[in-house]
Design a protein around this motif. Sequence first.
Motif, short mmCIF file in Angstrom:
data_model
loop_
_atom_site.label_atom_id
_atom_site.label_comp_id
_atom_site.label_asym_id
_atom_site.label_seq_id
_atom_site.Cartn_x
_atom_site.Cartn_y
_atom_site.Cartn_z
N THR A 255 -12.68 -4.22 16.19
CA THR A 255 -12.66 -3.11 15.34
C THR A 255 -11.28 -2.17 15.04
N ASP A 256 -10.45 -2.05 15.66
CA ASP A 256 -8.41 -1.92 15.54
C ASP A 256 -8.50 -2.87 13.95
N ALA A 257 -8.70 -3.80 14.11
CA ALA A 257 -8.32 -5.31 12.93
C ALA A 257 -8.87 -4.76 11.91
N ALA A 258 -9.90 -4.30 11.83
CA ALA A 258 -10.38 -3.50 10.70
C ALA A 258 -10.00 -3.02 9.78
N LEU A 259 -9.60 -1.54 10.56
CA LEU A 259 -9.28 -0.76 10.35
C LEU A 259 -8.04 -0.92 9.29
N THR A 260 -7.27 -1.74 10.15
CA THR A 260 -6.01 -1.88 9.50
C THR A 260 -6.26 -2.50 8.20
N GLY A 261 -7.05 -3.06 8.02
CA GLY A 261 -7.47 -4.03 7.25
C GLY A 261 -7.87 -3.23 5.00
N VAL A 262 -8.76 -1.70 6.15
CA VAL A 262 -9.09 -1.06 5.37
C VAL A 262 -7.98 -0.20 5.13
N GLY A 263 -7.10 0.19 5.72
CA GLY A 263 -5.68 0.97 5.41
C GLY A 263 -5.29 0.26 4.47
N TYR A 264 -5.18 -1.58 4.51
CA TYR A 264 -4.31 -1.34 3.21
C TYR A 264 -4.73 -1.19 2.33
N VAL A 265 -5.90 -1.15 2.04
CA VAL A 265 -6.69 -1.01 0.42
C VAL A 265 -6.54 0.24 0.15
N THR A 266 -6.74 0.94 1.59
CA THR A 266 -6.21 2.62 0.90
C THR A 266 -5.26 3.31 0.62
N ALA A 267 -4.35 1.74 1.33
CA ALA A 267 -3.13 2.35 0.46
C ALA A 267 -2.67 1.11 -0.65
N ASP A 268 -3.18 1.33 -1.05
CA ASP A 268 -3.04 0.70 -2.45
C ASP A 268 -4.22 1.34 -3.33
N VAL A 269 -5.14 1.67 -2.93
CA VAL A 269 -5.73 3.40 -4.06
C VAL A 269 -4.78 4.38 -4.12
N ASP A 270 -3.92 4.60 -3.32
CA ASP A 270 -3.56 5.65 -2.98
C ASP A 270 -2.38 5.26 -3.95
N ARG A 271 -1.32 4.31 -4.00
CA ARG A 271 -0.39 3.83 -4.29
C ARG A 271 -0.56 3.54 -6.23
N TYR A 272 -2.25 3.22 -6.43
CA TYR A 272 -1.97 3.23 -8.03
C TYR A 272 -2.27 4.80 -8.25
N GLY A 273 -3.03 5.57 -7.70
CA GLY A 273 -2.54 6.78 -8.30
C GLY A 273 -1.50 7.78 -8.76
N ARG A 274 -0.83 7.37 -7.22
CA ARG A 274 1.16 7.51 -7.67
C ARG A 274 2.01 7.02 -9.03
N ASP A 275 1.43 6.02 -8.66
CA ASP A 275 2.17 4.76 -10.29
C ASP A 275 1.04 5.60 -11.22
N ARG A 276 0.51 5.76 -11.67
CA ARG A 276 -0.24 5.83 -12.58
C ARG A 276 0.24 7.62 -12.93
N ALA A 277 0.41 8.41 -11.88
CA ALA A 277 0.59 9.40 -12.74
C ALA A 277 2.36 9.44 -12.80
N SER A 278 3.01 8.79 -12.41
CA SER A 278 3.97 8.44 -12.71
C SER A 278 4.48 8.22 -14.62
N ALA A 279 3.78 7.33 -14.62
CA ALA A 279 4.08 6.34 -15.69
C ALA A 279 3.98 7.00 -16.66
N THR A 280 4.48 6.54 -17.69
CA THR A 280 4.74 6.74 -19.47
C THR A 280 3.37 6.79 -19.98
N PRO A 281 2.66 7.69 -21.19
CA PRO A 281 1.72 7.60 -21.96
C PRO A 281 1.55 5.62 -21.77
N SER A 282 1.79 5.02 -22.60
CA SER A 282 1.83 3.93 -22.99
C SER A 282 1.75 2.89 -21.51
N ALA A 283 1.79 3.11 -20.21
CA ALA A 283 1.51 2.13 -19.32
C ALA A 283 0.43 2.60 -19.09
#
Length: 303
Positions: A255-283
């Motif tokens: 169970t703990d290992a599965a939650l860790t895997g979910v964590g990798y994905v949620t971190a990437d979703v969070d990163r995606y949003g922060r990258d989009r928010a700070s990107a230039t219009p073209s980006a």
Amino acid sequence: MVGRRAVLSAAAVALLLAGCTNGGHGEDEATQKDTAGTSSGTAGSPTASGSASASPSASSRPYTLAEAAAPKTRAEAVAFVRGLTVQPDYFGTGYRRRDPYELGPTSWAVLGEDCLWRREALPSTVLASLTRSFVRPGTDGAGAVYVSLTVTVHISTRQARRDMASSLDEPLRCPEERLNATDTVQKMTSRGDPFDEQRNATTDDDLTEFGQYVVDGDAKPRRFDWFKHRLGPVTVAATVRHAAGESDEEQTALTDAALTGVGYVTADVDRYGRDRASATPSATASTAPSTAPSTEVKGAGDE
């Protein structure tokens, strides 16, 4: 990397429901309870995907995705879910892709009035949903372990919150849920952890279910775990179907290992949003997560 949530109280569940009333979804649950995944571009390692440098402080704010930075069209949402990397070793050693590996992105699993999970076309409130499935084959007399992970993009944060609320209600509506022709989930216990209650150190909302599943012809039930996280308008769900005969220690480790895997994905979703928010219009034209350029739940139809 993601921390484990504490068990939430009835008051916290009530708070979540108060903010998510008028539930009505139909899949994430489905997408949660038994299938999952997504693959893509680069084959990043768990360490890379969950790197501390890319993760927000759990004490300051949750992993989240601002609605303004989220995909707006079905095409963008499909590119987004396919662009998220999900590797077998995210969930521990020995896992490999299961066949079928992917389900979606234009359908999801729905728990019917007859308490049977089946896949249906996406409703107008959902842009895309992709499940990826993995298996750890049995060894030394032990059975196989099945893990799935589903990422769903809703049209708004409001709709994602309704979906979370609906998920909380499903075990009450269906004490026994039929996953497929042979497997039944039963005795499920649900709880929810909103971030602002400080019981959830990870995402905007966090739901957990524990119970057991029974295979026809097999007298002994097996443990079943289901997790669902909300990041703005996006939900990330995972299921774990344990093998028969596991010790308590083995169950906890899986169970703990599965939650860790979910964590990798949620971190990437969070990163995606922060990258989009700070990107230039073209980006901002790019809709795939920057960590993996673009190149299926507890539920019926996920088998």
